[in-house]
Structure formats: structure tokens, C-alpha cells
Design an enzyme around this catalytic site. Structure first.
Site, PDB file in Angstrom:
ATOM      1  N   CYS A 119      -9.980  -0.944 -11.466  1.00  0.00           N
ATOM      2  CA  CYS A 119      -9.371   0.070 -10.605  1.00  0.00           C
ATOM      3  C   CYS A 119      -8.050  -0.413 -10.014  1.00  0.00           C
ATOM      4  CB  CYS A 119     -10.329   0.497  -9.507  1.00  0.00           C
ATOM      5  SG  CYS A 119     -10.976  -0.890  -8.563  1.00  0.00           S
ATOM      6  N   ASN A 179      -4.957  -5.655  -8.813  1.00  0.00           N
ATOM      7  CA  ASN A 179      -3.821  -5.868  -7.890  1.00  0.00           C
ATOM      8  C   ASN A 179      -3.990  -7.198  -7.171  1.00  0.00           C
ATOM      9  OD1 ASN A 179      -3.298  -3.246  -8.594  1.00  0.00           O
ATOM     10  ND2 ASN A 179      -4.125  -2.373  -6.715  1.00  0.00           N
ATOM     11  N   ASP A 180      -5.176  -7.383  -6.597  1.00  0.00           N
ATOM     12  CA  ASP A 180      -5.407  -8.648  -5.898  1.00  0.00           C
ATOM     13  C   ASP A 180      -5.616  -9.786  -6.879  1.00  0.00           C
ATOM     14  OD1 ASP A 180      -5.145  -8.364  -3.086  1.00  0.00           O
ATOM     15  OD2 ASP A 180      -6.836  -6.983  -3.137  1.00  0.00           O
ATOM     16  N   HIS A 197       0.801  -1.217   0.000  1.00  0.00           N
ATOM     17  CA  HIS A 197       0.000   0.000   0.000  1.00  0.00           C
ATOM     18  C   HIS A 197       0.836   1.272   0.000  1.00  0.00           C
ATOM     19  CE1 HIS A 197      -3.351  -2.743   0.257  1.00  0.00           C
ATOM     20  NE2 HIS A 197      -3.978  -1.766  -0.379  1.00  0.00           N
ATOM     21  N   ARG A 212       1.687  -9.883  -3.142  1.00  0.00           N
ATOM     22  CA  ARG A 212       1.967  -8.577  -3.725  1.00  0.00           C
ATOM     23  C   ARG A 212       2.957  -7.753  -2.904  1.00  0.00           C
ATOM     24  NH1 ARG A 212      -4.004  -5.741  -3.254  1.00  0.00           N
ATOM     25  NH2 ARG A 212      -2.989  -3.726  -3.043  1.00  0.00           N
ATOM     26  N   ARG A 226     -10.966   4.383  -1.429  1.00  0.00           N
ATOM     27  CA  ARG A 226     -10.508   3.397  -0.428  1.00  0.00           C
ATOM     28  C   ARG A 226     -10.943   3.909   0.941  1.00  0.00           C
ATOM     29  NH1 ARG A 226      -5.886   2.758  -4.105  1.00  0.00           N
ATOM     30  NH2 ARG A 226      -5.751   0.558  -4.621  1.00  0.00           N
ATOM     31  N   GLU A 277     -11.771  -9.795  -7.777  1.00  0.00           N
ATOM     32  CA  GLU A 277     -10.404  -9.813  -7.246  1.00  0.00           C
ATOM     33  C   GLU A 277      -9.859 -11.218  -7.037  1.00  0.00           C
ATOM     34  OE1 GLU A 277      -9.447  -6.173  -4.678  1.00  0.00           O
ATOM     35  OE2 GLU A 277     -11.284  -6.964  -3.786  1.00  0.00           O
ATOM     36  N   ARG A 317     -15.965   2.039  -1.969  1.00  0.00           N
ATOM     37  CA  ARG A 317     -15.785   0.640  -1.591  1.00  0.00           C
ATOM     38  C   ARG A 317     -16.081   0.495  -0.100  1.00  0.00           C
ATOM     39  NH1 ARG A 317     -10.101  -2.049  -2.733  1.00  0.00           N
ATOM     40  NH2 ARG A 317      -9.347  -0.703  -1.070  1.00  0.00           N
TER      41      ARG A 317
HETATM   42  C1  PEP Z   1      -7.057  -4.177  -6.222  1.00  0.00           C
HETATM   43  O1  PEP Z   1      -6.900  -5.183  -5.524  1.00  0.00           O
HETATM   44  O2  PEP Z   1      -6.754  -4.118  -7.419  1.00  0.00           O
HETATM   45  C2  PEP Z   1      -7.605  -2.941  -5.622  1.00  0.00           C
HETATM   46  C3  PEP Z   1      -7.906  -1.909  -6.367  1.00  0.00           C
HETATM   47  O3  PEP Z   1      -7.721  -2.914  -4.270  1.00  0.00           O
HETATM   48  P1  PEP Z   1      -6.516  -2.679  -3.228  1.00  0.00           P
HETATM   49  O4  PEP Z   1      -5.278  -2.362  -4.001  1.00  0.00           O
HETATM   50  O5  PEP Z   1      -6.938  -1.588  -2.323  1.00  0.00           O
HETATM   51  O6  PEP Z   1      -6.441  -4.008  -2.537  1.00  0.00           O
HETATM   52 MG    MG Z   2      -7.871  -5.286  -3.593  1.00  0.00          MG
END
Ligand code: PEP
Ligand code: MG
Length: 762
Positions: free
Chosen positions: A681, A633-634, A368, A644, A475, A610, A511
Site C-alpha cells: 500500500c 514509503n517507510d 503526507h 522521506r 489511514r 515497513e 490500520r
Molecule cells: C507506507 O509507509 O508505505 C505507508 C503506506 O504508510 P504511510 O505513508 O501512511 O506512512
Molecule cells: Mg508508513
């Protein structure tokens, strides 16, 4: 055996210098195996030679002066094969190469084991014996295990230049010119920055304290006195507080603590180390380590336990030393924030206008803090595991967030070259400001919505300044993280309202609380062995409907009287039941707000894709909600089984892996088959390559951090969708992410869009 291994690794780790560490290795291996000779050869890759750097059993004069060619002798053979070689009669082997200078002639048995780190051979560990016998299996296994454990320490020495320095001493290789040292990490946030390193340390952990030599010991002595006084006062206060309630024998413990803080006890020893040139925290660490070792070696169990008290006192002192230091930390105008694990909280403590770059030893591309750095437009390198924190503080550093590289000790010429690249970047960003009011439409008329991901303070103005057309991800956990309890409904409503008003009349995707994994709330700890596969996102809030209801009510109320369309988005959905349950709660929240007499619109409800299960059920999911949004991302993390946050597997975290791209295309198709809008996203949407491919797949909304938005708009406005679709068709037939990346970079360059392709590596 395990204990011996542990002890050797511990002793090597706590050695005062790299040469001492090498000497400990050869000495302790020789003792542990009861053999005659042990040597270490390390590779100096710039010279293509193995240098004889440590030995016990041979002629000591050759240490640091003798070296072997890359393919010379049995040592060279171990390196070439990258596997152990175990011989009972080495002299009979065709590759045997006698080195008379060290007195090797009468040694017959030979066992050489490579030292390998991240697939690279760094050196060779050798044991030799006069009598003609093969080393047995357990000896070989011992050496292989030890070598694997030592590899990271040796890699660190290589990265810091320690090995090169050893090499310079010997073999007439000549002094090395002073030149920059590069530390490789993971590209965390793009851009280049030059500045001064400010190393910050996490809250009190003695192990994490680096040893650091200082010239001005007076300040360190003063800081120590202050810390000792503070701890004395604390202990006295606690002791007074318990004077009535604790029996005298328990109270006596506080006296023991106070005695340990007497001038001639711990503080006296710490002062001695400071006078030898060590900074206060390093001196404390050394003294506590010595005392704890002494106590732990005692027979008497009561005295052994006192080791824990010394540790406790050490931590109390450290907390004050760090606090005093943190208050005194000066952030220059060009701060490059460096830390073992840079956290979002650390960023908050730095004046925003001084922060130029971030380097974190831990963490990876989608930690993050890296996401925050990208949002702030601050170049960042994550997972720079070999960076010697103690040596870079207050020194000039160059951060290359395109390639994930950090340079220490840069020469004038090097600085100039990177300064030029940084200037080009800045000029490009200024040029892109003109695009702010223009629509994001391809050369052949295909319209794409570019929205933003928000959550940080400052995101509102950053997003509006860059022409965001909506919010694709708020977020909401960020306001939860900055408190010491769950925010109330009204507190949440005010925050959400402020954002909705700022973005009015644009659509706002909020979210629901997405904690768990690597996002924790101090007041709601979740301890799990496998947090990314555990209680995360919707799983937590469905188990705590009271938290979910308060949040969704606050969202719905905040939307009252605005044109802004509220889209509530559910994270980490892995089955349809979760969606149905969450939808029922949202409906109840809506009805309750209406019952209270507030005039509100029904919100849209969507899910994040995700996890792989959601990809395969995207058609059913699309049927039951108003929109889909991919959290790539997830999704990348779960599809490829790559954490990650883990730099060790960062090269496997590939957002353009063919399997990920195929999944993304399937989700877009499924949503459209149900006539539902689909967005993305994850960070992929904010990259030029990702944006082109996603636009070709038909994603209606690309949501990204505000910093990337102008660049993506520039790319899309300068490309035809028909060309993008042709590229997508090619890419979907490719086998690897590397092939896809290099093809797409070539295509962007051919289309005259090379400015978004980092190219300073040739
Ligand atoms: C993702 O997982 O792509 C996402 C946008 O959420 P975060 O990065 O906050 O887990
Ligand atoms: Mg995520």
C-alpha cells in the site's frame, strides 16, 4: 571566528538586495581577515562566464562590467578544480591572467575558494594581498566555511534570476529577453497545472515573513491600525484580569507594552516603512528587528531583557496581521497554493474546486501533503527550495508535477505548450473512465486486485467512481488529526461504519493509529530528536493500550452485520513480540464486543512491512498473522536511510532501488511460502513501473490512491504477466535505480504504453 562567520551570514541574509549582500560579503571578509582585496566572481551558466560582481580594494568601475571565460585565469582554475587555490606568488603561475582594468598587477598572494551548491560551482570568492605570502590555514578554512554557508544564498539568487540581472548590466552582454524562470523541486504529485499563485504563510513567525513591495499602502496602513487596536485591547484585558492578583511592579509591565503601542512608538516606525512601500508584515518585521537589535546591544541587563518584550509584541501584532489577511485571502478559480511548508491543514481551508496545484518549499516526495495531493489528483511540486515566495504571489505559475518543476513568468508560447500537455492528460483520464467496471487482468489472464488507500473526506466517492475493489489502507489517523482530543469509541465507530457501508461488500483494511514521525496530534504532542526512529505507530499504541482498545473495539463493532471483511493492520512492526501483544489486545477487544451482545465476525489481523527487520522476519511474521502488507514509503526510507520529507536527499529516495526491489520480492516469497496473501500500500504500487514489477513478483493486492488506479489498470490490462516477469528478471540484475527506471520506461513504450511515461523532456 564562529561569531564573525555568524555575523557575516546574518548580515548577508538581511541585506535589502542581492547586490548589497555581495557588497557586505567583500567588505566584511576584508575586515575580518585584515587583507587588502576581496572579490566575488559569479558564474552565469547561460553565458559560460564568471562575472566580477563585487569587490573592495580594486577599481570599482569594473564591477558588473568585467567578466572572465570559464577557463580563464586562476578564477577559472578554481572553478575547474572545484577546490581552493592558495598561492604566494600568483603572477608566477602559468594560469595567471592579468586583468589590467582593475589594477591587479602588484598583488602577489592569491586565495580563491569555489562557491559550491549541490555539486555545482556557482562562483569563486577571492582574496588578494600585495606582499608575497601564502594565506595561512586558518584564513583558508575561514573562507571555505563562509563560502559553504553562502552557497545556498547564492543558489537562491541564481534561481531567481538575480545573477542573470547582474550579468545583463555588464560586459556588453546585452539585455536578456524576458523568459520563464524555472525552480526545481521534487515531483510530489503527477500532472501539469497552470494557474495563479496564492502564497500562504505559516502562523506567526517573524523570520518567515517575506519583504514585499506594495503599491497600495492605504490598505496596509488600515490593516496595521486594526492589528494595533486588537493587541491593545488584548493587553488591556489581560492587565484588568490580573489587576487583583499581581503585584503593582509586575502589572507595570503591561503599561510598558501599551506605551510601546503608542502612536509615536512602534506603530509610528512601522507606518514609516509602509509609506516607503513595504507591506505591513514586512514593515513590522523590519521595525521589530531594529528595536530588538538596539535593546540587545545595551549594557543594562534589565533593558537587554526588554528585547524579548518587543519580540513578543511583534508576534502578537503579526498574528493579527496574518489573521486579517487570511480572512481576506481570495482564492481564484485556478489557485496554485504556494507556501514555505504546505500542510494538510492548509488544504482544508481552500475551496476544493479552486485548487489546481500545490508548491511547497519544504517537504519531499512522500511527505503526507504530497500523498494527499496525489490522492486528490492535484499536481504538486515539493522541496522547491529556491522559490522566492515574496515574488510569486498572485502571479501566473506552471506546476509540472511529473518532473518536479515550477515555472514563473511564463511566456505566451510556453503557456500554450504546457496547456496542451495538461489537456492531453485530461483527455487520457477521461478515456480511462471506461475501464471502471472491467477487471484488472493481464493479457495472459493473471488477476490482480487493485484496492485503494483512503482517509480523506471525498475518498469514498473518488474510489468507487474509479472502480476500487477493496480498501488496502484506511489511514485512521486522519479523523484523529481533525479533532482537539482523541475521538471516542462511538465517534470512531460511526466514521468506520460509514466507510464500511459505502464499500460493502468489499474488504476493508483498517490500520491502527499510526502517529509519530511527521504525523502529530495537537492534543498529544511528541517531541523527539529523531521522530522517525522514535515513538511511532504500534509503539505508541502498545504503550497506550486504552487508545488501541477503544479503536479496535470501534472497528470490530462498526463491522457488525456486514459482509465486508474487516482486516486490522498494524503499522511499524519491528519485532514478533509487538505482533503477539497487539493480537492479544485485538482478541480481547473482540471478546468484549461479543460479551456486549453485538453480533460480530472475528477480524483478520495483518502487519505492515515497513522496516528492514520485518523484511528479514517476514516468514515468521506471515506465520503469525492473516496477511502482510508492505508500506513501501517507510520501507524505502528505512532501507536507504533517507528521510522521506527532506528535499535535500530527495534524489536518493528511490523506490526502485535494487535493494528495495529485492526486499519486496523476498516479502512476497515469504508470505506465499506461508500461504498468506500479501499486498502493498505504499506509493510505489500506484506507479506504472512499480505496478508491473509488483504484479510480476506475485503481489496479490496493489493498493493505491484512487487517482492512480485507472492508469495502473490500463497498464496491467495491456501487458502479459510473462513479459512482466521477464522484465523483473532483468531488473533484478541491474545495479542502479536510474538504470531500472530507464529500462522499464523503454519497455512500456515498446509495449505501446508510452502514454504513462512522461516524455515532454525529450
Ligand atoms: C507506507 O509507509 O508505505 C505507508 C503506506 O504508510 P504511510 O505513508 O501512511 O506512512
Ligand atoms: Mg508508513
Amino acid at each position: 571566528m564562529l561569531n564573525t562567520l555568524r555575523r557575516i551570514v546574518q548580515d548577508v541574509t538581511s541585506a535589502a538586495s542581492f547586490q548589497e549582500a555581495l557588497d557586505i560579503i567583500v567588505h566584511e571578509v576584508r575586515e575580518a581577515l585584515g587583507i587588502e582585496v576581496c572579490s566575488v566572481y559569479l558564474l552565469n551558466s547561460a553565458r559560460d562566464r564568471y562575472l566580477f560582481v563585487a569587490n573592495e580594494g580594486f577599481n570599482a568601475d569594473a564591477i558588473g562590467t568585467l567578466s572572465l571565460g570559464l577557463h580563464e585565469g586562476l578564477v577559472g582554475l578554481v572553478g575547474e578544480r572545484a577546490e581552493p587555490i592558495n598561492l604566494d606568488d600568483a603572477t608566477a603561475h602559468p594560469r595567471f591572467h592579468l586583468i589590467p582594468e582593475i589594477g591587479e598587477e602588484s598583488f602577489n598572494s592569491f586565495l580563491g575558494v569555489p562557491v559550491i551548491h549541490q555539486r555545482q560551482v556557482l562562483g569563486v570568492l577571492v582574496v588578494q594581498q600585495r606582499d608575497r605570502r601564502r594565506f595561512d590555514e586558518s584564513e583558508e578554512a575561514f573562507l571555505v566555511t563562509l563560502s559553504a554557508q553562502l552557497a545556498a544564498i547564492i543558489a537562491h539568487a541564481q534561481a531567481t534570476g538575480d545573477i542573470a540581472r547582474l550579468t545583463d548590466k555588464g560586459a556588453g552582454l546585452g539585455a536578456r529577453d524576458r523568459e520563464e524562470v524555472m525552480f526545481r523541486g521534487v515531483a510530489g504529485a503527477p500532472g501539469i497545472s497552470l494557474g495563479t499563485a496564492v502564497v500562504i504563510h505559516p502562523a506567526a513567525s517573524l523570520e518567515a515573513v517575506p519583504e514585499k513591495v506594495v503599491e497600495d499602502t492605504t490598505v496596509e496602513l488600515m490593516v496595521l491600525d486594526k492589528a494595533v487596536n486588537s493587541v491593545r485591547n488584548d493587553i488591556q484585558r489581560i492587565s484588568d484580569q490580573f489587576a487583583e492578583s499581581l503585584p503593582p511592579e509586575e502589572l507595570a509591565l503591561f503599561d510598558v507594552y501599551l506605551h510601546m503601542l503608542d502612536d509615536n512608538a512602534l506603530p509610528g516606525d512601522i507606518r514609516k516603512h509602509i509609506r516607503d512601500g513595504q507591506w505591513a508584515q514586512g514593515a513590522l518585521k523590519q521595525v521589530i528587528r531594529e528595536h530588538v537589535r538596539r535593546f540587545e546591544a545595551m549594557e543594562d541587563s534589565y533593558l537587554r531583557e526588554r528585547g524579548a518584550d518587543v519580540k513578543d509584541l511583534g508576534l502578537r501584532l503579526l498574528a493579527y496581521l496574518q489573521d486579517i489577511r487570511a480572512k481576506k485571502t481570495h482564492f481564484p478559480d485556478d489557485t496554485i497554493l504556494v507556501g514555505d511548508e504546505v500542510t494538510p491543514g492548509m488544504l482544508a481551508n481552500i475551496p476544493a474546486d479552486t485548487l489546481r496545484g500545490i508548491v511547497s518549499v519544504r517537504g519531499s516526495v512522500n511527505s503526507h501533503v504530497a500523498i494527499l495531493a496525489r490522492a486528490l489528483g492535484i499536481p504538486a511540486v515539493m522541496g522547491a527550495v529556491d522559490l522566492p515566495l515574496a515574488n510569486v504571489d498572485n502571479r501566473p505559475l506552471i506546476v509540472d508535477g511529473f518532473y518536479g518543476e515550477v515555472f514563473a513568468n511564463p511566456s505566451e508560447q510556453f503557456i500554450e505548450q504546457y496547456q496542451m500537455l495538461a489537456n492531453e492528460e485530461r483527455e487520457f483520464a477521461e478515456e480511462l473512465e471506461e475501464l471502471k467496471e472491467l477487471p484488472c487482468v493481464t493479457k495472459d489472464g493473471w488477476r490482480v486486485r487493485l484496492w485503494v488507500n483512503i482517509g480523506l473526506p471525498g475518498d469514498i466517492s473518488r474510489s468507487l467512481d474509479r472502480g476500487a475493489e477493496g480498501v488496502g489502507l484506511f489511514r485512521t489517523e486522519v479523523p484523529f488529526m481533525t479533532r482537539d482530543r482523541f475521538p471516542s469509541e462511538e465517534e470512531q465507530r460511526l466514521i468506520y461504519r460509514e466507510h464500511m457501508e459505502a464499500f460493502e461488500p468489499r474488504q476493508m483494511t483498517m490500520r491502527t493509529l499510526d502517529i509519530g514521525g511527521d504525523k502529530s496530534l495537537s492534543y498529544f504532542p511528541i517531541n523527539e530528536d529523531n521522530p522517525f526512529l522514535g515513538w511511532r505507530g504500534i509503539r505508541v499504541t502498545l504503550d497506550h493500550p486504552e487508545i488501541f482498545m477503544v479503536q479496535t473495539r470501534a472497528m470490530i463493532k462498526a463491522n457488525a452485520g456486514l459482509q465486508c471483511l474487516l482486516r486490522i493492520m498494524l503499522p511499524m512492526i519491528s519485532n514478533i513480540t509487538e505482533v503477539e501483544e497487539a493480537k492479544a489486545l485485538v482478541q480481547r477487544a473482540y471478546e468484549e464486543v461479543v460479551e456486549e451482545g453485538v453480533d460480530v465476525k472475528q477480524p483478520m489481523v495483518g502487519v505492515m512491512i515497513e522496516v528492514p527487520a520485518a523484511v528479514y522476519q517476514s516468514r515468521q511474521l506471515a506465520k503469525s498473522v492473516d496477511f502482510l502488507a508492505v508500506g513501501s514509503n517507510d520501507l524505502t526510507q528505512y532501507m536507504l536511510a533517507v528521510d522521506r520529507n527532506n528535499p535535500r536527499v530527495a534524489s536518493l529516495y528511490q523506490e526502485t532501488h535494487p535493494a528495495v526491489l529485492t526486499a519486496l520480492r523476498e516479502v512476497a516469497r515469504a508470505a506465499h511460502a506461508e500461504r498468506k496473501p500479501v499486498g502493498i500500500c505504499g506509493e510505489l504500487a500506484g506507479t506504472p513501473v512499480g505496478a508491473v514489477l509488483l504484479m510480476a513478483m506475485g503481489y496479490d493486492v496493489l493498493s493505491m490512491n484512487a487517482t492512480n488506479l485507472p492508469k495502473v489498470k490500463w497498464v496491467i490490462r495491456n501487458i502479459k504477466r510473462s513479459d512482466a516477469r521477464r522484465m523483473l528478471a532483468r531488473v533484478l540484475k541491474m545495479d542502479t535505480a536510474q538504470e531500472i527506471q530507464s529500462y522499464m520506461h523503454g519497455q512500456l513504450i515498446d509495449a505501446g504504453l508510452g502514454r504513462v511515461v512522461p516524455s515532454h523532456h525529450g
